[in-house]
Design an enzyme around this catalytic site. Structure first.
Site, PDB file in Angstrom:
ATOM      1  N   ASN A 295      -8.918  -1.163   4.287  1.00  0.00           N
ATOM      2  CA  ASN A 295      -8.942  -1.471   2.854  1.00  0.00           C
ATOM      3  C   ASN A 295      -7.756  -2.333   2.421  1.00  0.00           C
ATOM      4  OD1 ASN A 295      -7.169   0.724   3.253  1.00  0.00           O
ATOM      5  ND2 ASN A 295      -7.539   1.556   1.224  1.00  0.00           N
TER       6      ASN A 295
ATOM      7  N   ASP B 126      -1.933  -0.943   6.106  1.00  0.00           N
ATOM      8  CA  ASP B 126      -2.186  -0.335   7.416  1.00  0.00           C
ATOM      9  C   ASP B 126      -3.651  -0.124   7.765  1.00  0.00           C
ATOM     10  OD1 ASP B 126      -2.271   1.846   5.411  1.00  0.00           O
ATOM     11  OD2 ASP B 126      -2.489   3.143   7.161  1.00  0.00           O
TER      12      ASP B 126
ATOM     13  N   LYS C  24      -8.654  -5.064  -2.622  1.00  0.00           N
ATOM     14  CA  LYS C  24      -7.255  -5.245  -3.011  1.00  0.00           C
ATOM     15  C   LYS C  24      -6.916  -6.733  -3.086  1.00  0.00           C
ATOM     16  CE  LYS C  24      -5.529  -0.842  -1.170  1.00  0.00           C
ATOM     17  NZ  LYS C  24      -4.513  -0.181  -0.313  1.00  0.00           N
TER      18      LYS C  24
ATOM     19  N   ASP D   6       0.846  -1.191   0.000  1.00  0.00           N
ATOM     20  CA  ASP D   6       0.000   0.000   0.000  1.00  0.00           C
ATOM     21  C   ASP D   6       0.888   1.250   0.000  1.00  0.00           C
ATOM     22  OD1 ASP D   6      -2.350   1.676   0.562  1.00  0.00           O
ATOM     23  OD2 ASP D   6      -1.568   1.774   2.610  1.00  0.00           O
TER      24      ASP D   6
ATOM     25  N   ASP E 234      -0.246   5.117   1.010  1.00  0.00           N
ATOM     26  CA  ASP E 234      -0.460   6.055   2.116  1.00  0.00           C
ATOM     27  C   ASP E 234      -0.591   5.322   3.447  1.00  0.00           C
ATOM     28  OD1 ASP E 234      -0.747   8.604   0.518  1.00  0.00           O
ATOM     29  OD2 ASP E 234      -2.289   7.366  -0.413  1.00  0.00           O
TER      30      ASP E 234
ATOM     31  N   THR F  99      -3.150   0.448  -4.122  1.00  0.00           N
ATOM     32  CA  THR F  99      -3.534   1.707  -3.495  1.00  0.00           C
ATOM     33  C   THR F  99      -4.996   2.052  -3.752  1.00  0.00           C
ATOM     34  OG1 THR F  99      -2.998   4.084  -3.415  1.00  0.00           O
ATOM     35  CG2 THR F  99      -2.742   2.985  -5.539  1.00  0.00           C
ATOM     36  N   GLY F 100      -5.522   2.934  -2.929  1.00  0.00           N
ATOM     37  CA  GLY F 100      -6.845   3.485  -3.187  1.00  0.00           C
ATOM     38  C   GLY F 100      -6.786   4.655  -4.151  1.00  0.00           C
TER      39      GLY F 100
END
Length: 278
Positions: free
Chosen positions: A223, A220, A197, A8, A10, A42-43
Protein backbone atom coordinates in the site's frame (compact mmCIF):
# COMPACT_ATOMS: atom_id res chain seq x y z
CA UNK A 1 15.65 19.73 -3.80
CA UNK A 2 13.40 17.79 -1.43
CA UNK A 3 10.60 19.94 0.00
CA UNK A 4 8.29 17.23 1.38
CA UNK A 5 8.84 13.94 3.23
CA UNK A 6 5.92 11.50 3.27
CA UNK A 7 6.25 8.58 5.67
CA UNK A 8 4.13 5.56 6.50
CA UNK A 9 3.49 4.66 10.15
CA UNK A 10 3.20 0.93 10.87
CA UNK A 11 6.25 -1.00 9.76
CA UNK A 12 8.03 2.22 8.82
CA UNK A 13 8.17 5.17 11.22
CA UNK A 14 6.99 3.12 14.19
CA UNK A 15 8.97 0.29 15.75
CA UNK A 16 7.50 -3.23 15.88
CA UNK A 17 6.00 -2.39 19.30
CA UNK A 18 4.23 0.65 17.70
CA UNK A 19 6.45 3.17 19.52
CA UNK A 20 8.08 6.25 17.98
CA UNK A 21 11.81 6.33 18.69
CA UNK A 22 13.63 9.52 19.64
CA UNK A 23 15.93 8.85 16.67
CA UNK A 24 13.11 9.02 14.12
CA UNK A 25 11.32 11.87 15.87
CA UNK A 26 14.46 14.02 15.94
CA UNK A 27 15.30 13.33 12.28
CA UNK A 28 11.84 14.47 11.18
CA UNK A 29 12.03 17.47 13.50
CA UNK A 30 15.37 18.51 11.99
CA UNK A 31 14.03 18.14 8.45
CA UNK A 32 10.94 20.16 9.35
CA UNK A 33 13.11 22.88 10.91
CA UNK A 34 14.81 23.24 7.52
CA UNK A 35 11.45 24.00 5.92
CA UNK A 36 10.70 20.49 4.65
CA UNK A 37 7.02 19.57 4.94
CA UNK A 38 6.36 16.33 6.88
CA UNK A 39 3.27 14.34 5.87
CA UNK A 40 2.16 11.10 7.53
CA UNK A 41 0.62 8.70 4.98
CA UNK A 42 -1.12 5.80 6.69
CA UNK A 43 -3.85 3.23 6.34
CA UNK A 44 -5.05 4.22 9.81
CA UNK A 45 -7.99 6.55 10.47
CA UNK A 46 -7.27 10.04 11.78
CA UNK A 47 -7.98 9.23 15.43
CA UNK A 48 -5.57 6.27 15.41
CA UNK A 49 -2.82 8.42 13.84
CA UNK A 50 -3.36 11.45 16.08
CA UNK A 51 -1.10 10.29 18.95
CA UNK A 52 1.85 10.13 16.54
CA UNK A 53 1.05 13.59 15.18
CA UNK A 54 1.09 14.88 18.75
CA UNK A 55 4.48 13.29 19.43
CA UNK A 56 5.88 14.84 16.24
CA UNK A 57 4.35 18.25 16.96
CA UNK A 58 2.52 18.32 13.62
CA UNK A 59 -0.37 20.49 14.79
CA UNK A 60 -0.30 23.67 12.72
CA UNK A 61 -2.89 24.70 10.15
CA UNK A 62 -0.23 24.07 7.49
CA UNK A 63 0.32 20.42 8.47
CA UNK A 64 -1.53 17.65 6.65
CA UNK A 65 -2.20 13.94 7.08
CA UNK A 66 -3.22 11.25 4.58
CA UNK A 67 -5.32 8.43 6.03
CA UNK A 68 -7.09 5.27 4.83
CA UNK A 69 -4.38 4.61 2.22
CA UNK A 70 -5.26 7.83 0.42
CA UNK A 71 -9.01 7.74 0.97
CA UNK A 72 -8.86 10.97 2.98
CA UNK A 73 -6.63 14.02 3.36
CA UNK A 74 -6.90 15.93 6.64
CA UNK A 75 -5.67 19.13 8.11
CA UNK A 76 -3.56 17.74 10.94
CA UNK A 77 -4.39 20.45 13.48
CA UNK A 78 -8.08 19.58 13.83
CA UNK A 79 -8.70 16.57 11.59
CA UNK A 80 -10.80 18.53 9.11
CA UNK A 81 -11.25 16.48 5.93
CA UNK A 82 -10.22 18.38 2.80
CA UNK A 83 -10.57 15.41 0.44
CA UNK A 84 -12.48 12.12 0.65
CA UNK A 85 -13.10 9.17 -1.66
CA UNK A 86 -15.37 6.74 0.17
CA UNK A 87 -17.13 3.44 -0.41
CA UNK A 88 -20.93 3.61 -0.40
CA UNK A 89 -23.62 1.12 0.56
CA UNK A 90 -23.69 -0.44 -2.91
CA UNK A 91 -19.97 -1.21 -2.54
CA UNK A 92 -20.70 -2.69 0.89
CA UNK A 93 -23.29 -5.07 -0.58
CA UNK A 94 -20.95 -6.18 -3.37
CA UNK A 95 -18.14 -7.02 -0.98
CA UNK A 96 -20.40 -8.53 1.65
CA UNK A 97 -21.62 -11.04 -0.93
CA UNK A 98 -18.14 -11.77 -2.30
CA UNK A 99 -16.32 -12.12 1.01
CA UNK A 100 -19.06 -14.31 2.44
CA UNK A 101 -18.77 -16.48 -0.68
CA UNK A 102 -15.02 -16.76 -0.08
CA UNK A 103 -15.58 -17.36 3.65
CA UNK A 104 -13.22 -14.54 4.59
CA UNK A 105 -13.78 -12.57 7.81
CA UNK A 106 -13.94 -8.85 7.11
CA UNK A 107 -14.42 -5.45 8.69
CA UNK A 108 -16.08 -2.34 7.27
CA UNK A 109 -14.24 0.73 8.59
CA UNK A 110 -15.48 4.31 8.79
CA UNK A 111 -14.03 7.44 10.40
CA UNK A 112 -15.06 6.37 13.90
CA UNK A 113 -15.20 2.59 14.08
CA UNK A 114 -13.82 -0.71 12.92
CA UNK A 115 -16.94 -2.87 12.75
CA UNK A 116 -16.93 -6.57 13.51
CA UNK A 117 -19.74 -9.04 13.00
CA UNK A 118 -21.19 -10.84 16.05
CA UNK A 119 -20.31 -14.16 14.39
CA UNK A 120 -17.78 -15.11 11.70
CA UNK A 121 -18.43 -17.81 9.09
CA UNK A 122 -14.81 -18.66 8.33
CA UNK A 123 -12.45 -21.53 9.19
CA UNK A 124 -9.88 -18.92 10.27
CA UNK A 125 -10.83 -15.97 12.50
CA UNK A 126 -10.06 -12.35 11.84
CA UNK A 127 -6.99 -11.03 13.67
CA UNK A 128 -7.52 -7.39 12.74
CA UNK A 129 -9.14 -6.18 15.97
CA UNK A 130 -7.21 -8.49 18.29
CA UNK A 131 -3.72 -8.05 16.84
CA UNK A 132 -3.47 -5.24 14.29
CA UNK A 133 -5.56 -2.09 14.57
CA UNK A 134 -5.37 0.52 17.31
CA UNK A 135 -8.69 2.06 16.20
CA UNK A 136 -11.80 1.51 18.36
CA UNK A 137 -13.93 -1.49 17.41
CA UNK A 138 -17.68 -2.00 17.60
CA UNK A 139 -19.66 -5.23 17.20
CA UNK A 140 -22.60 -4.72 14.86
CA UNK A 141 -24.95 -6.87 12.80
CA UNK A 142 -23.95 -6.04 9.22
CA UNK A 143 -27.59 -6.34 8.16
CA UNK A 144 -28.23 -3.07 10.03
CA UNK A 145 -26.13 -1.01 7.62
CA UNK A 146 -28.06 0.95 5.00
CA UNK A 147 -27.85 3.59 2.26
CA UNK A 148 -26.87 6.32 4.74
CA UNK A 149 -23.64 4.52 5.65
CA UNK A 150 -20.32 5.09 3.94
CA UNK A 151 -16.93 3.52 4.61
CA UNK A 152 -13.31 4.39 3.95
CA UNK A 153 -12.11 0.82 3.55
CA UNK A 154 -12.96 -2.84 4.02
CA UNK A 155 -10.30 -4.96 5.75
CA UNK A 156 -9.56 -8.68 5.73
CA UNK A 157 -6.86 -9.90 8.13
CA UNK A 158 -6.54 -13.60 8.81
CA UNK A 159 -4.27 -16.60 8.34
CA UNK A 160 -1.86 -15.63 5.55
CA UNK A 161 -1.88 -18.91 3.64
CA UNK A 162 -5.67 -19.16 3.78
CA UNK A 163 -6.08 -15.54 2.67
CA UNK A 164 -3.87 -15.99 -0.39
CA UNK A 165 -5.62 -19.25 -1.26
CA UNK A 166 -9.07 -17.65 -1.13
CA UNK A 167 -7.99 -14.55 -3.05
CA UNK A 168 -7.16 -16.78 -6.02
CA UNK A 169 -10.92 -17.30 -6.31
CA UNK A 170 -11.78 -13.58 -6.18
CA UNK A 171 -13.94 -12.41 -9.08
CA UNK A 172 -11.46 -10.80 -11.54
CA UNK A 173 -13.72 -7.84 -12.29
CA UNK A 174 -13.56 -6.72 -8.65
CA UNK A 175 -9.79 -6.35 -8.86
CA UNK A 176 -10.36 -3.95 -11.78
CA UNK A 177 -13.18 -2.02 -10.12
CA UNK A 178 -11.56 -1.45 -6.71
CA UNK A 179 -8.17 -0.70 -5.17
CA UNK A 180 -7.05 -3.84 -3.32
CA UNK A 181 -3.69 -3.65 -1.53
CA UNK A 182 -1.74 -5.63 1.04
CA UNK A 183 -0.91 -3.63 4.16
CA UNK A 184 0.56 -6.76 5.77
CA UNK A 185 1.26 -10.17 4.23
CA UNK A 186 -1.82 -11.45 6.07
CA UNK A 187 -4.05 -8.43 5.39
CA UNK A 188 -5.73 -6.73 2.45
CA UNK A 189 -7.50 -3.38 2.39
CA UNK A 190 -10.20 -2.57 -0.17
CA UNK A 191 -10.97 0.98 -1.30
CA UNK A 192 -12.56 2.80 -4.21
CA UNK A 193 -10.74 2.50 -7.53
CA UNK A 194 -8.09 5.20 -7.76
CA UNK A 195 -7.53 5.42 -4.01
CA UNK A 196 -3.83 5.20 -3.22
CA UNK A 197 -1.26 6.97 -1.13
CA UNK A 198 0.48 8.09 -4.31
CA UNK A 199 -2.63 9.70 -5.80
CA UNK A 200 -3.51 11.44 -2.53
CA UNK A 201 0.04 12.70 -2.15
CA UNK A 202 0.03 14.06 -5.71
CA UNK A 203 -3.26 15.84 -4.94
CA UNK A 204 -1.82 17.33 -1.75
CA UNK A 205 1.32 18.30 -3.64
CA UNK A 206 -0.76 20.33 -6.10
CA UNK A 207 -2.39 22.12 -3.17
CA UNK A 208 1.02 22.89 -1.67
CA UNK A 209 2.65 23.55 -5.06
CA UNK A 210 5.20 20.80 -4.45
CA UNK A 211 5.74 18.49 -7.45
CA UNK A 212 6.43 14.74 -6.98
CA UNK A 213 10.09 15.14 -7.94
CA UNK A 214 10.57 17.30 -4.82
CA UNK A 215 9.20 14.59 -2.51
CA UNK A 216 10.90 11.83 -0.52
CA UNK A 217 8.62 8.94 0.44
CA UNK A 218 9.29 6.06 2.85
CA UNK A 219 7.26 2.86 3.29
CA UNK A 220 7.31 -0.90 3.68
CA UNK A 221 4.24 -2.61 2.19
CA UNK A 222 2.32 -2.82 -1.08
CA UNK A 223 0.00 0.00 0.00
CA UNK A 224 3.10 2.26 0.04
CA UNK A 225 4.30 1.29 -3.44
CA UNK A 226 2.32 3.99 -5.27
CA UNK A 227 3.93 6.82 -3.30
CA UNK A 228 7.38 5.23 -3.49
CA UNK A 229 7.13 5.03 -7.29
CA UNK A 230 5.81 8.57 -7.80
CA UNK A 231 8.34 10.45 -5.68
CA UNK A 232 11.64 12.00 -6.63
CA UNK A 233 13.23 9.68 -4.06
CA UNK A 234 11.34 6.55 -3.01
CA UNK A 235 12.70 4.65 -0.01
CA UNK A 236 11.82 1.12 1.11
CA UNK A 237 12.44 -0.06 4.64
CA UNK A 238 14.83 -2.92 5.32
CA UNK A 239 11.82 -4.91 6.50
CA UNK A 240 9.80 -4.04 3.37
CA UNK A 241 8.18 -6.58 1.09
CA UNK A 242 10.48 -7.67 -1.76
CA UNK A 243 8.26 -6.14 -4.44
CA UNK A 244 8.36 -2.79 -2.63
CA UNK A 245 12.16 -2.86 -2.40
CA UNK A 246 12.30 -3.57 -6.14
CA UNK A 247 10.43 -0.34 -6.89
CA UNK A 248 12.43 1.88 -4.52
CA UNK A 249 15.39 4.10 -5.31
CA UNK A 250 16.97 3.30 -1.97
CA UNK A 251 16.61 0.67 0.76
CA UNK A 252 17.25 1.82 4.32
CA UNK A 253 17.50 -0.05 7.62
CA UNK A 254 14.49 -1.74 9.21
CA UNK A 255 11.88 -0.11 11.43
CA UNK A 256 13.57 -1.82 14.37
CA UNK A 257 16.81 -0.02 13.51
CA UNK A 258 15.55 3.55 12.90
CA UNK A 259 15.50 3.21 9.13
CA UNK A 260 13.55 6.45 8.67
CA UNK A 261 16.15 8.51 10.51
CA UNK A 262 19.00 6.84 8.65
CA UNK A 263 17.39 7.53 5.27
CA UNK A 264 16.77 11.20 6.09
CA UNK A 265 20.29 11.81 7.34
CA UNK A 266 21.90 9.96 4.45
CA UNK A 267 19.78 11.19 1.54
CA UNK A 268 19.25 14.78 2.63
CA UNK A 269 22.70 15.24 4.11
CA UNK A 270 21.22 16.67 7.30
CA UNK A 271 23.71 16.93 10.10
CA UNK A 272 22.64 14.97 13.14
CA UNK A 273 22.21 16.76 16.43
CA UNK A 274 24.41 15.94 19.37
CA UNK A 275 22.07 13.30 20.71
CA UNK A 276 24.10 10.14 20.24
CA UNK A 277 21.95 9.07 17.31
CA UNK A 278 22.96 6.24 14.97
Amino acid sequence: MIRLIAVDLDGTLLAPDKSLSDHNRLALHQANALGIKIVICTGRPYLAAQPVLDQLGLKSAEDYLITFNGGQIHRASDGQVIYRQALDFSDFLIWQKELERLQLPWHPVDEEWVYQAPKEDSPFPSIYVSQVTTAPAKTKDYQLFGPDNYFLKFVVATDQEYLLQQLEQLKPELADQYAIVHSHPFQIEISKAGVSKGNALARLGRRLQIPPEEMLTIGDQANDASMIKMAGIGVAMGNAAAEVKAQADYVTASNQDNGVAKAIYHLLNIRRGNHGII
